[in-house]
Design a protein around this motif. Structure first.
Motif, PDB file in Angstrom:
ATOM      1  N   VAL A 182       0.850  -1.202   0.000  1.00 30.91           N
ATOM      2  CA  VAL A 182       0.000   0.000   0.000  1.00 30.91           C
ATOM      3  C   VAL A 182       0.884   1.251   0.000  1.00 30.91           C
ATOM      4  CG1 VAL A 182      -1.802   1.256   1.256  1.00 30.91           C
ATOM      5  CG2 VAL A 182      -1.892  -1.240   1.122  1.00 30.91           C
ATOM      6  N   GLY A 183       1.965   1.195   0.777  1.00 27.24           N
ATOM      7  CA  GLY A 183       2.874   2.349   0.854  1.00 27.24           C
ATOM      8  C   GLY A 183       3.506   2.666  -0.499  1.00 27.24           C
ATOM      9  N   ARG A 184       3.878   1.638  -1.234  1.00 26.97           N
ATOM     10  CA  ARG A 184       4.526   1.861  -2.527  1.00 26.97           C
ATOM     11  C   ARG A 184       3.628   2.639  -3.502  1.00 26.97           C
ATOM     12  NH1 ARG A 184       8.848  -0.715  -4.937  1.00 26.97           N
ATOM     13  NH2 ARG A 184       8.920  -0.645  -7.202  1.00 26.97           N
ATOM     14  N   TYR A 185       2.321   2.365  -3.425  1.00 26.35           N
ATOM     15  CA  TYR A 185       1.410   3.005  -4.385  1.00 26.35           C
ATOM     16  C   TYR A 185       0.570   4.117  -3.741  1.00 26.35           C
ATOM     17  CZ  TYR A 185       2.961  -0.932  -7.127  1.00 26.35           C
ATOM     18  OH  TYR A 185       3.752  -1.832  -7.790  1.00 26.35           O
ATOM     19  N   ARG A 186       1.039   4.592  -2.612  1.00 26.60           N
ATOM     20  CA  ARG A 186       0.331   5.667  -1.905  1.00 26.60           C
ATOM     21  C   ARG A 186       0.013   6.825  -2.851  1.00 26.60           C
ATOM     22  NH1 ARG A 186       1.798   8.032   3.935  1.00 26.60           N
ATOM     23  NH2 ARG A 186       0.651   9.967   3.788  1.00 26.60           N
ATOM     24  N   GLY A 187      -1.234   7.253  -2.837  1.00 22.49           N
ATOM     25  CA  GLY A 187      -1.642   8.388  -3.665  1.00 22.49           C
ATOM     26  C   GLY A 187      -1.927   8.015  -5.119  1.00 22.49           C
ATOM     27  N   LYS A 188      -1.691   6.763  -5.492  1.00 21.79           N
ATOM     28  CA  LYS A 188      -1.861   6.381  -6.905  1.00 21.79           C
ATOM     29  C   LYS A 188      -3.021   5.403  -7.115  1.00 21.79           C
ATOM     30  CE  LYS A 188       2.998   7.055  -7.950  1.00 21.79           C
ATOM     31  NZ  LYS A 188       4.277   6.435  -8.247  1.00 21.79           N
TER      32      LYS A 188
END
Ligand code: G3I
Length: 328
Positions: free
Chosen positions: A116-122
Motif C-alpha cells: 500500500v505504501g509503494r502506491y500511496r496516492g496512486k
C-alpha cells in the motif's frame, strides 16, 4: 448526436467504468490497449497485485508488472482498483506454512504496509479483504483465519489506512449481490468493524453471474429486487458501493449465439440500472476487456463470451446495454 465512448459517458456522470487488466496484454496487443484506454476510466488489477504475484517469497517482492500498470493508468488518467491485499484462498505456500502466530502477523503487516505504501496516492481503492466468507456463510477456515482470527481483518484495514490515509478500503466478495446468508454475514462483519472505528469505506460486489447456470461459483442472474435492497443496506452504512468483477458467461444458456448475446445485454442493463439507483454506487468494473481473454475460458476450457467486446473487439449488445444505462 456525437457518438460518445463509455468512458466519456461515465466521466460525465462522475462514475468509474473499469476493466480488469492483465499487464502482459498491454505489450502484445495494441487493440487491447487502445480499447482499454478509450472506453474505460478505471483499471482493476486482475492478478498482478495478488500476493503470489507480488510477494512470491518471504524476502522477495516482484513489482515490475504492477509498477508498469500503475504508470499506464497514470499516463492515461485512469483510476485504479487495487486487488487484493488478503485473498485467504490464494495465499502463497510460504505464508500458509508459517507456524508462529507472531511471525504470521508481522508478515501480514509488512506486506500490507509495503504494497500500500509503494502506491500511496496512486490507487483509488484497495480490496483489503477478498472472498472471506465460505460457501455456507461462515468465515473461511484458512490457515490465516485459524491462526489470527478476525483480528487480522481489523488490523489489515488499520495498517492499510496508515500506509495510505486517502485510499478507499473495501471488502470484496462473490455471490453476495442479493440478501442471503453470505451477504448477511458480510453486512454484520462490516457493521462490527465500523462500530470499532475500523476504516472500512466500501463494499465490492463481484457480480460473476451467468446465463443458464447456477453453480457455487457462477450463480444465476440476481433477483433484482433483492439486489436493490441489499445494495441499499450496505450504502446505508455509509459505504461506497462498487461492482468489481462483472461478467456474464453464456455457454450454459439455450439459444443461438445472437440470442444469447441479446439476453446477456438485457441482463447487463438491468443490473446496472438497479445499481445506479443506489446513491453511493460509484464504479462498475468488468472482469476483462474483451472476450478474447477471459478467465471463464480458462476455467471451463470452453470459449465463452462474458464481456462487452467480442473476440474481434466488436461492440456487443452488452456494450450498447451499458451505454444505454449510462446515458439514462
Ligand atoms: O496464462 C497461464 C498459462 O500460460 C499457463 O499455462 C497456465 C497454467 O496453470 O496458467 C495460466 O495462468 C492462469 C491465469 O488465471 C490465466 O488468466 C493462472 O494459472 C490462474 O491461476 C489465473 O487465475 C486467476 C484467478 O483469479 C486466480 O488467482 C484468473 O486469471 C483471475 O481472473 C481470477 O480472478 C478472481 C478474482 O481475483 C477474485 N474473484 C474471482 C475471480 C475469478 O476467479
Amino acid at each position: 448526436m456525437i457518438n460518445k465512448s463509455l468512458r466519456e459517458l461515465a466521466q460525465a456522470k462522475n462514475f468509474y467504468l473499469g476493466a480488469a487488466v492483465l499487464p502482459n496484454l498491454l505489450k502484445k496487443d495494441s487493440k487491447y490497449t487502445e480499447t482499454l484506454s478509450s472506453e474505460f476510466n478505471m483499471i482493476g488489477t486482475e492478478n498482478c497485485m495478488k500476493w503470489r504475484a507480488i510477494h512470491p517469497d518471504i524476502n522477495k517482492y516482484t513489482f515490475d508488472e504492477s509498477d508498469g500498470l500503475i504508470d499506464f493508468a497514470l499516463k492515461n488518467d485512469m483510476a485504479v482498483r487495487g486487488h487484493t491485499l488478503i485473498y485467504s484462498r490464494k495465499m502463497p505456500e510460504w505464508f500458509n506454512n508459517i507456524k508462529d502466530k507472531k511471525l504470521m502477523e508481522e508478515q501480514l503487516e509488512e506486506h500490507i504496509k509495503t504494497v500500500v505504501g509503494r502506491y500511496r496516492g496512486k490507487i483509488y481503492a484497495w480490496d483489503v479483504i477478498n472472498e472471506e466468507i465460505d460457501f455456507e456463510g461462515n468465515h473461511q477456515q484458512s490457515p490465516l483465519f485459524k491462526m489470527l482470527g478476525i483480528s487480522h481483518i481489523e488490523n489489515a484495514f488499520l495498517w492499510a489506512h496508515k500506509a495510505d490515509p486517502d485510499v478507499k478500503l473495501f471488502i470484496n466478495e462473490f455471490g453476495i449481490e442479493e440478501i442471503n446468508k453470505r451477504s448477511d454475514l458480510t453486512y454484520k462483519m462490516i457493521q462490527d468493524l465500523l462500530q470499532k472505528k475500523v476504516p472500512v469505506h466500501g463494499i465490492g460486489f463481484q457480480m460473476h453471474r451467468a446465463l443458464g447456470s447456477d453453480d457455487k461459483w457462477l450463480n444465476k442472474l440476481p433477483d433484482l429486487e433483492s439486489m436493490r435492497k441489499n445494495f441499499q443496506r450496505f450504502a446505508d452504512l455509509g459505504l461506497e458501493v462498487h461492482i468489481t468483477e462483472m461478467d456474464i458467461p453464456i455457454q450454459k444458456a439455450i439459444g443461438s449465439y445472437e440470442e444469447k448475446l441479446i439476453e446477456q445485454g438485457k441482463a447487463y442493463k438491468e443490473i446496472l440500472e438497479v445499481a445506479l439507483s443506489v446513491k453511493n454506487f460509484k464504479a462498475l468494473v468488468v472482469w476483462g476487456v474483451t472476450d478474447l481473454y477471459n478467465w471463464i475460458d480458462f476455467i471451463s476450457q470452453t470459449k465463452d463470451a462474458p464481456l462487452l467486446f467480442d473476440r474481434e473487439y466488436k461492440k456487443k449488445p452488452a456494450y450498447f446495454a451499458v451505454k444505454k444505462a449510462l446515458e439514462e
